[in-house]
Scaffold this motif. Structure first.
Motif, PDB file in Angstrom:
ATOM      1  N   ARG A   5      48.720  50.865  10.716  1.00  0.00           N
ATOM      2  CA  ARG A   5      49.134  51.790   9.651  1.00  0.00           C
ATOM      3  C   ARG A   5      50.106  52.629  10.528  1.00  0.00           C
ATOM      4  NH1 ARG A   5      48.288  56.999   9.852  1.00  0.00           N
ATOM      5  NH2 ARG A   5      46.631  56.909  11.063  1.00  0.00           N
ATOM      6  N   GLU A   6      49.950  52.727  11.981  1.00  0.00           N
ATOM      7  CA  GLU A   6      51.041  53.385  12.863  1.00  0.00           C
ATOM      8  C   GLU A   6      52.478  52.620  12.805  1.00  0.00           C
ATOM      9  OE1 GLU A   6      49.256  54.031  16.547  1.00  0.00           O
ATOM     10  OE2 GLU A   6      47.710  55.868  16.065  1.00  0.00           O
ATOM     11  N   GLY A   7      52.207  51.403  12.876  1.00  0.00           N
ATOM     12  CA  GLY A   7      53.396  50.583  12.739  1.00  0.00           C
ATOM     13  C   GLY A   7      54.167  50.597  11.449  1.00  0.00           C
ATOM     14  N   MET A   8      53.316  50.953  10.308  1.00  0.00           N
ATOM     15  CA  MET A   8      54.287  50.935   9.193  1.00  0.00           C
ATOM     16  C   MET A   8      54.660  52.310   9.101  1.00  0.00           C
ATOM     17  SD  MET A   8      51.436  49.778   6.293  1.00  0.00           S
ATOM     18  CE  MET A   8      51.105  48.191   5.859  1.00  0.00           C
TER      19      MET A   8
ATOM     20  N   GLY B 132      64.630  49.229  17.331  1.00  0.00           N
ATOM     21  CA  GLY B 132      63.704  49.907  16.494  1.00  0.00           C
ATOM     22  C   GLY B 132      62.770  50.398  17.181  1.00  0.00           C
ATOM     23  N   HIS B 133      61.718  50.973  16.696  1.00  0.00           N
ATOM     24  CA  HIS B 133      60.466  51.395  17.318  1.00  0.00           C
ATOM     25  C   HIS B 133      59.272  50.455  17.521  1.00  0.00           C
ATOM     26  CE1 HIS B 133      62.292  55.229  15.515  1.00  0.00           C
ATOM     27  NE2 HIS B 133      61.472  55.699  16.501  1.00  0.00           N
ATOM     28  N   CYS B 134      59.449  49.558  16.618  1.00  0.00           N
ATOM     29  CA  CYS B 134      58.454  48.107  16.699  1.00  0.00           C
ATOM     30  C   CYS B 134      59.093  47.024  16.121  1.00  0.00           C
ATOM     31  CB  CYS B 134      57.116  48.461  16.279  1.00  0.00           C
ATOM     32  SG  CYS B 134      57.341  48.989  14.489  1.00  0.00           S
TER      33      CYS B 134
ATOM     34  N   MET C 144      54.790  45.045  18.392  1.00  0.00           N
ATOM     35  CA  MET C 144      54.936  45.492  19.758  1.00  0.00           C
ATOM     36  C   MET C 144      56.236  46.369  19.864  1.00  0.00           C
ATOM     37  SD  MET C 144      52.847  44.460  21.900  1.00  0.00           S
ATOM     38  CE  MET C 144      53.807  44.734  23.333  1.00  0.00           C
ATOM     39  N   ALA C 145      56.105  47.165  20.853  1.00  0.00           N
ATOM     40  CA  ALA C 145      57.505  47.872  21.443  1.00  0.00           C
ATOM     41  C   ALA C 145      58.001  47.864  22.563  1.00  0.00           C
ATOM     42  CB  ALA C 145      57.113  49.422  21.025  1.00  0.00           C
ATOM     43  N   LEU C 146      59.302  47.572  22.925  1.00  0.00           N
ATOM     44  CA  LEU C 146      59.602  47.443  24.067  1.00  0.00           C
ATOM     45  C   LEU C 146      60.244  48.768  24.916  1.00  0.00           C
ATOM     46  CD1 LEU C 146      62.222  44.499  23.626  1.00  0.00           C
ATOM     47  CD2 LEU C 146      59.833  44.400  24.665  1.00  0.00           C
ATOM     48  N   PRO C 147      59.969  48.737  26.265  1.00  0.00           N
ATOM     49  CA  PRO C 147      60.609  50.109  26.716  1.00  0.00           C
ATOM     50  C   PRO C 147      61.820  50.147  26.731  1.00  0.00           C
ATOM     51  CG  PRO C 147      59.110  48.727  28.196  1.00  0.00           C
ATOM     52  CD  PRO C 147      59.357  47.790  27.219  1.00  0.00           C
ATOM     53  N   GLN C 148      62.403  51.613  26.737  1.00  0.00           N
ATOM     54  CA  GLN C 148      64.001  51.490  26.735  1.00  0.00           C
ATOM     55  C   GLN C 148      64.619  50.958  27.514  1.00  0.00           C
ATOM     56  OE1 GLN C 148      65.302  52.971  23.921  1.00  0.00           O
ATOM     57  NE2 GLN C 148      67.430  52.811  24.689  1.00  0.00           N
TER      58      GLN C 148
END
Length: 388
Positions: free
Chosen positions: A57-60, A127-129, A155-159
């Motif tokens: 849900r947080e990914g959505m 993007g965020h994920c 997943m999310a990559l560090p900046q």
């Protein structure tokens, strides 16, 4: 739609060890030394993310934030008040999975493949994920040709990793293997107790970068972007480098998307085309942002600070340029500018241009691309003004 997690998967949410859910003897007989502790830990981490509907849900919600500014991405609305860690409620849309879409359509898949790569690269690098395990059944196309991802490992990559990988791909497109390896090394670590020969490593990386020259011999599209990335990764592993966990997830998603896109467009390189579209769209968006008056209002303090901190020498130049000439022309003749002087208006415009360029976004190398050209034009105008 309501998704309920089966009780048999609750154990993955309690920090389960891999040997508690997998039989070590069966793994050893089937795969031997290929199954390592790192692979098992990665498997458990993936299962923990996949079995947490709260993370889904947080990914959505994060995807919805990205879709607000990216017209090719579609998001689903979730209901937090009707969701828990083992229960998820979200709205459905008029969409169709990619595998079912391909069963009825055999034409126009080149544009679909390019759009799929563009959307995935946008999510991974900006993007965020991003989905680390996309499959044709999880990729949904909407009537407006927008793409969404359902039931994926987000997943999310560090900046810093996003910036390094974006620079890495830009170097590949520019055919610059020396700079490409520099950015890729920042996302990998040397294996312990391994001595790396720097000269041999760089030589092997350059050879991998020109792997596409063997295409007539191999008979495959070895010059494709995914193939080049694979050769770079293989070279790094062969010389004792290990990818970081987030980079491993990035590679997993990249090669999954590349494999799907290759099935959609076997005669082209959709991953490379998607990367080119990503660069073009981001450059256009940054230019549109600069032209927006809100950008100037939000960064007014930066421009004011840059103007206050301008070098004193530049102020002296304005003072000298504004000093009137001591030569008085004859009566009835128009005044002409003194030879070797520059118009104060020109210097004022030049100062404003320097301030604006200094505050341009650093992404995509705006300053590196624009500033040399501006300096060249300014130099020519100055020389012309001094030689009049």
């Amino acid at each position: 739609m309501v998704v309920v997690l089966r009780p048999g998967f609750y154990k993955f949410q309690k920090g389960t060890d891999a040997h508690q859910v997998l039989d070590p003897l069966v793994l050893a007989n089937q795969f031997g030394e290929w199954i390592t502790d790192e692979i098992l830990r990665d498997f458990i981490a993936v299962m923990q993310r996949k079995t947490s509907l709260k993370l889904w849900r947080e990914g959505m919600e994060l995807t919805a934030r990205d879709a607000a500014s990216f017209e090719l991405l579609q998001s689903h609305r979730s209901y937090a008040e009707l969701s828990t860690n083992n229960l998820l409620t979200f709205e459905t849309l008029e969409e169709e999975s990619l595998d079912r879409l391909l069963e009825r359509h055999s034409i126009g898949t080149d544009s679909m493949a390019r759009q799929l790569c563009h959307v995935w690269l946008q999510q991974a690098l900006h993007g965020h994920c991003f989905p680390a395990d996309p499959q044709p059944g999880n990729i949904r196309f909407h009537q407006q040709r927008r793409i969404s991802f359902l039931n994926c490992d987000l997943m999310a990559l560090p900046q810093a990793a996003k910036e390094n990988l974006l620079s890495y791909f830009n170097c590949i497109l520019a055919d610059d293997p020396d700079r490409a390896v520099m950015y890729l090394m920042r996302e990998m670590t040397p294996r312990k107790a391994t001595k790396i020969d720097a000269d041999s490593f760089r030589s092997s990386f350059r050879q991998a970068a020109y792997f596409g020259m063997l295409e007539p011999i191999l008979g495959t599209n070895s010059n494709a972007l995914a193939q080049m990335v694979f050769q770079h990764w293989k070279t790094m592993l062969d010389h004792g480098y290990v990818p970081r966990p987030h980079l491993l997830c990035f590679y997993r998603g990249l090669f999954s998307v590349a494999r799907i896109a290759r099935k959609l467009a076997p005669d082209s390189d959709p991953l490379r085309e998607g990367m080119v579209e990503l660069r073009s769209s981001n450059a256009f968006n940054q230019l549109r942002e600069i032209m927006n008056w809100r950008y100037w209002m939000q960064n007014s303090d930066k421009f004011a600070s840059a103007m206050v901190q301008f070098p004193r020498a530049f102020d002296d130049a304005l003072t000298r340029a504004s000093t009137p000439s001591s030569i008085v022309p004859e009566e009835g003749l128009p005044r002409t500018p003194e030879s070797g002087t520059i118009s104060p208006v020109f210097l004022l415009l030049l100062s404003v241009a320097v301030v604006v360029i200094s505050q341009l976004p650093k992404t995509q190398g705006w300053q590196d691309k624009i500033f040399p050209g501006v300096l060249l034009v300014v130099g020519l105008l100055v020389l012309r003004g001094l030689n009049r």
